[in-house]
Design a protein around this motif. Structure first.
Motif, PDB file in Angstrom:
ATOM      1  N   GLY A 197       0.815  -1.217   0.000  1.00  0.00           N
ATOM      2  CA  GLY A 197       0.000   0.000   0.000  1.00  0.00           C
ATOM      3  C   GLY A 197       0.843   1.258   0.000  1.00  0.00           C
ATOM      4  N   SER A 198       0.278   2.281   0.597  1.00  0.00           N
ATOM      5  CA  SER A 198       0.908   3.617   0.507  1.00  0.00           C
ATOM      6  C   SER A 198       1.043   4.260   1.883  1.00  0.00           C
ATOM      7  N   LEU A 199       1.723   5.406   1.887  1.00  0.00           N
ATOM      8  CA  LEU A 199       1.686   6.256   3.069  1.00  0.00           C
ATOM      9  C   LEU A 199       0.261   6.789   3.162  1.00  0.00           C
ATOM     10  N   THR A 200      -0.208   7.049   4.375  1.00  0.00           N
ATOM     11  CA  THR A 200      -1.604   7.497   4.506  1.00  0.00           C
ATOM     12  C   THR A 200      -1.714   9.012   4.647  1.00  0.00           C
ATOM     13  N   THR A 201      -0.569   9.687   4.564  1.00  0.00           N
ATOM     14  CA  THR A 201      -0.611  11.152   4.465  1.00  0.00           C
ATOM     15  C   THR A 201       0.381  11.507   3.356  1.00  0.00           C
ATOM     16  N   PRO A 202       0.301  12.693   2.820  1.00  0.00           N
ATOM     17  CA  PRO A 202       1.245  13.067   1.767  1.00  0.00           C
ATOM     18  C   PRO A 202       2.680  12.767   2.208  1.00  0.00           C
ATOM     19  N   PRO A 203       3.534  12.260   1.340  1.00  0.00           N
ATOM     20  CA  PRO A 203       3.389  12.192  -0.123  1.00  0.00           C
ATOM     21  C   PRO A 203       2.549  11.029  -0.650  1.00  0.00           C
ATOM     22  N   LEU A 204       1.908  10.203   0.210  1.00  0.00           N
ATOM     23  CA  LEU A 204       0.967   9.159  -0.228  1.00  0.00           C
ATOM     24  C   LEU A 204       1.590   8.176  -1.225  1.00  0.00           C
ATOM     25  N   THR A 205       2.896   8.093  -1.257  1.00  0.00           N
ATOM     26  CA  THR A 205       3.571   7.238  -2.250  1.00  0.00           C
ATOM     27  C   THR A 205       3.315   5.755  -1.964  1.00  0.00           C
ATOM     28  N   GLU A 206       3.217   4.976  -3.024  1.00  0.00           N
ATOM     29  CA  GLU A 206       2.851   3.548  -2.912  1.00  0.00           C
ATOM     30  C   GLU A 206       4.102   2.700  -2.730  1.00  0.00           C
ATOM     31  N   SER A 207       4.751   2.945  -1.633  1.00  0.00           N
ATOM     32  CA  SER A 207       6.071   2.347  -1.355  1.00  0.00           C
ATOM     33  C   SER A 207       6.093   1.552  -0.063  1.00  0.00           C
ATOM     34  N   VAL A 208       4.896   1.215   0.446  1.00  0.00           N
ATOM     35  CA  VAL A 208       4.831   0.615   1.785  1.00  0.00           C
ATOM     36  C   VAL A 208       4.413  -0.856   1.771  1.00  0.00           C
ATOM     37  N   THR A 209       5.251  -1.696   2.404  1.00  0.00           N
ATOM     38  CA  THR A 209       4.818  -3.050   2.756  1.00  0.00           C
ATOM     39  C   THR A 209       4.183  -2.910   4.145  1.00  0.00           C
ATOM     40  N   TRP A 210       2.859  -2.993   4.181  1.00  0.00           N
ATOM     41  CA  TRP A 210       2.124  -2.872   5.448  1.00  0.00           C
ATOM     42  C   TRP A 210       2.129  -4.206   6.174  1.00  0.00           C
ATOM     43  N   ILE A 211       2.387  -4.147   7.478  1.00  0.00           N
ATOM     44  CA  ILE A 211       2.365  -5.335   8.338  1.00  0.00           C
ATOM     45  C   ILE A 211       1.464  -4.967   9.518  1.00  0.00           C
ATOM     46  N   VAL A 212       0.209  -5.423   9.470  1.00  0.00           N
ATOM     47  CA  VAL A 212      -0.787  -5.033  10.476  1.00  0.00           C
ATOM     48  C   VAL A 212      -0.947  -6.174  11.482  1.00  0.00           C
ATOM     49  N   MET A 213      -0.664  -5.887  12.737  1.00  0.00           N
ATOM     50  CA  MET A 213      -0.685  -6.917  13.778  1.00  0.00           C
ATOM     51  C   MET A 213      -2.116  -7.332  14.121  1.00  0.00           C
ATOM     52  N   LYS A 214      -2.313  -8.633  14.298  1.00  0.00           N
ATOM     53  CA  LYS A 214      -3.632  -9.139  14.687  1.00  0.00           C
ATOM     54  C   LYS A 214      -3.927  -8.786  16.147  1.00  0.00           C
ATOM     55  N   GLN A 215      -2.902  -8.851  16.985  1.00  0.00           N
ATOM     56  CA  GLN A 215      -3.095  -8.574  18.426  1.00  0.00           C
ATOM     57  C   GLN A 215      -2.921  -7.075  18.696  1.00  0.00           C
ATOM     58  N   HIS A 216      -3.877  -6.529  19.422  1.00  0.00           N
ATOM     59  CA  HIS A 216      -3.813  -5.102  19.755  1.00  0.00           C
ATOM     60  C   HIS A 216      -3.042  -4.908  21.060  1.00  0.00           C
ATOM     61  N   ILE A 217      -2.767  -3.643  21.373  1.00  0.00           N
ATOM     62  CA  ILE A 217      -2.232  -3.326  22.705  1.00  0.00           C
ATOM     63  C   ILE A 217      -3.322  -2.528  23.427  1.00  0.00           C
ATOM     64  N   GLU A 218      -3.246  -2.506  24.756  1.00  0.00           N
ATOM     65  CA  GLU A 218      -4.229  -1.775  25.559  1.00  0.00           C
ATOM     66  C   GLU A 218      -3.588  -0.530  26.166  1.00  0.00           C
ATOM     67  N   VAL A 219      -4.341   0.582  26.127  1.00  0.00           N
ATOM     68  CA  VAL A 219      -3.907   1.803  26.808  1.00  0.00           C
ATOM     69  C   VAL A 219      -5.108   2.276  27.620  1.00  0.00           C
ATOM     70  N   SER A 220      -4.881   3.127  28.621  1.00  0.00           N
ATOM     71  CA  SER A 220      -6.012   3.557  29.444  1.00  0.00           C
ATOM     72  C   SER A 220      -6.742   4.723  28.769  1.00  0.00           C
ATOM     73  N   HIS A 221      -7.967   4.914  29.186  1.00  0.00           N
ATOM     74  CA  HIS A 221      -8.780   6.045  28.695  1.00  0.00           C
ATOM     75  C   HIS A 221      -8.018   7.348  28.901  1.00  0.00           C
ATOM     76  N   ASP A 222      -7.440   7.519  30.112  1.00  0.00           N
ATOM     77  CA  ASP A 222      -6.734   8.777  30.428  1.00  0.00           C
ATOM     78  C   ASP A 222      -5.506   8.976  29.548  1.00  0.00           C
ATOM     79  N   GLN A 223      -4.797   7.872  29.246  1.00  0.00           N
ATOM     80  CA  GLN A 223      -3.611   8.014  28.387  1.00  0.00           C
ATOM     81  C   GLN A 223      -4.027   8.496  26.999  1.00  0.00           C
TER      82      GLN A 223
END
Ligand SMILES: NS(=O)(=O)c1ccc2oc(NC(=O)c3ccccc3)nc2c1
Ligand SMILES: [Zn+2]
Length: 263
Positions: A197-223
Motif C-alpha cells: 500500500g501507501s503512506l496514509t498522508t502526503p506524499p501518499l507514495t505507494e512504497s509501503v509493505t504494510w504489516i498489520v498486527m492481529k493482536q492489539h495493545i491496551e492503553v487507558s482512557h486517560d492516556q
C-alpha cells in the motif's frame, strides 16, 4: 535526524481539509482487512525486530500527529523477516486517533474500528541510503500497524504521554531519549496481515509493505485523552484546533490480496 526534514512534512496537505486523493493511485492505504478474504501464506516468516532505546532522539508535533524519532544513520534499529526480503531501519513511530474512543484507527478488521493505531515506520537500508530515496520506491518502506484498545494502563506508554504537554503545538520539539519501541509491541508479533500500500498522508507514495498486527495493545482512557490534548495548530495561530481524527479515509482494495501469517 533525516526524519525531521520539515520540508517534506510541512508540504503535506492539512488533514482537516479532507483527504488528498491521489489520481491514478490504485495501491492506496488504509484499507479494511476482510479476515475471510485474507490468504494464508506459509512462506511468511516471523518478524525480527531489533531496536536500541539509546538511539531515541526526540518527540515532536508535526501538525498531523506526534512522532518519536530515532537515529537512522546506522543499522541500530532493524526490522527483517516477515514478508520482507531486505533489512529495514526504524526511522520514527507515530499514532492516529479519534475524538472519541469509538473510532480513530486507519485500518479496520472486518470493518471494526479501533480508537487508535500505532505506526512504526521503517525504510529499506539494504537498497537505499536515505528515507527520502526509499519513499519513492515500491520496496522502500515497511510500516508496522498496531491497533490500540482502551483498557488497562500501558506502563511503557506513560513516559511518552508525560512528554506530550511539552509539544502541544505544531512544530514543537523536545528531546526524548531512552525509549524502547519494543515496549509498544503486542506479545504476539507472529500473527499479522500484510499487503502492498501507501503512506496514509502526503506524499501518499505507494512504497509501503504494510504489516498489520492481529493482536492489539491496551492503553487507558486517560492516556488516550492526553493524545487529544495536542493541537494541529502552531502557537501563533489565533484559532487552536484539537488534534483528533487524524486518520485518512479508507481506500479501495483494487484487486490487491491481503496475506495472513496465520490460519
Ligand atoms: N501514516 S504512515 O503511512 O505511516 C506515514 C505517512 C507519511 C509519512 O511521512 C513520513 N516521513 C518520514 O518519516 C520522513 C523521513 C525522512 C525525511 C522526511 C520524512 N513517514 C510517514 C508515515
Ligand atoms: Zn501513520
Amino acid at each position: 535526524t533525516a526524519c525531521s526534514s520539515k520540508s517534506v512534512l510541512s508540504q503535506m496537505h492539512p488533514m482537516w481539509l479532507g483527504p488528498l486523493e491521489v489520481p491514478g493511485g490504485d495501491h492506496q492505504s488504509p484499507i479494511d482487512i476482510a479476515v475471510k478474504k485474507a490468504v494464508f501464506d506459509s512462506d511468511l516468516k516471523p518478524l525480527e525486530s531489533n531496536y536500541d532505546p539509546q538511539t531515541c532522539q526526540q518527540i515532536w508535533n508535526n501538525g498531523y500527529s506526534f512522532l518519536v524519532e530515532y537515529d537512522d544513520t546506522t543499522d541500530k534499529n532493524t526490522l527483517k523477516g516477515g514478508p520482507l526480503q531486505d533489512k529495514y531501519r526504524l526511522c520514527q513511530f507515530h499514532f492516529h486517533w479519534g475524538e472519541s474512543n469509538d473510532w480513530g484507527s486507519e485500518h479496520t478488521v472486518d470493518r471494526r474500528l479501533f480508537p487508535a493505531e500505532l505506526h512504526l515506520v521503517h525504510w529499506n537500508s539494504d537498497r537505499y541510503t536515505l528515507f527520502e530515496e526509499a519513499v519513492m520506491e515500491e520496496n522502500g518502506l515497511a510500516v508496522i500497524g498496531i491497533f490500540l484498545k482502551v483498557g488497562k494502563r500501558h506502563e511503557g506508554l506513560q513516559k511518552l504521554v508525560d512528554a506530550l504537554p511539552a509539544i502541544r503545538h505544531k512544530d514543537s520539539v523536545v528531546e526524548f531519549t531512552r525509549f524502547d519501541p519494543a515496549s509498544l509491541l503486542p506479545s504476539n508479533i507472529d500473527d499479522y496481515w500484510t499487503y502492498h500500500g501507501s503512506l496514509t498522508t502526503p506524499p501518499l507514495t505507494e512504497s509501503v509493505t504494510w504489516i498489520v498486527m492481529k493482536q492489539h495493545i491496551e492503553v487507558s482512557h486517560d492516556q488516550l485523552a492526553v493524545f487529544r490534548s495536542l493541537l494541529f495548530t502552531s502557537a501563533e495561530e489565533e484559532v487552536q484546533k484539537s488534534m483528533v481524527n487524524n486518520f485518512r479515509v479508507q481506500q479501495p482494495l483494487r484487486g490487491r490480496t491481503v496475506r495472513s501469517s496465520f490460519t
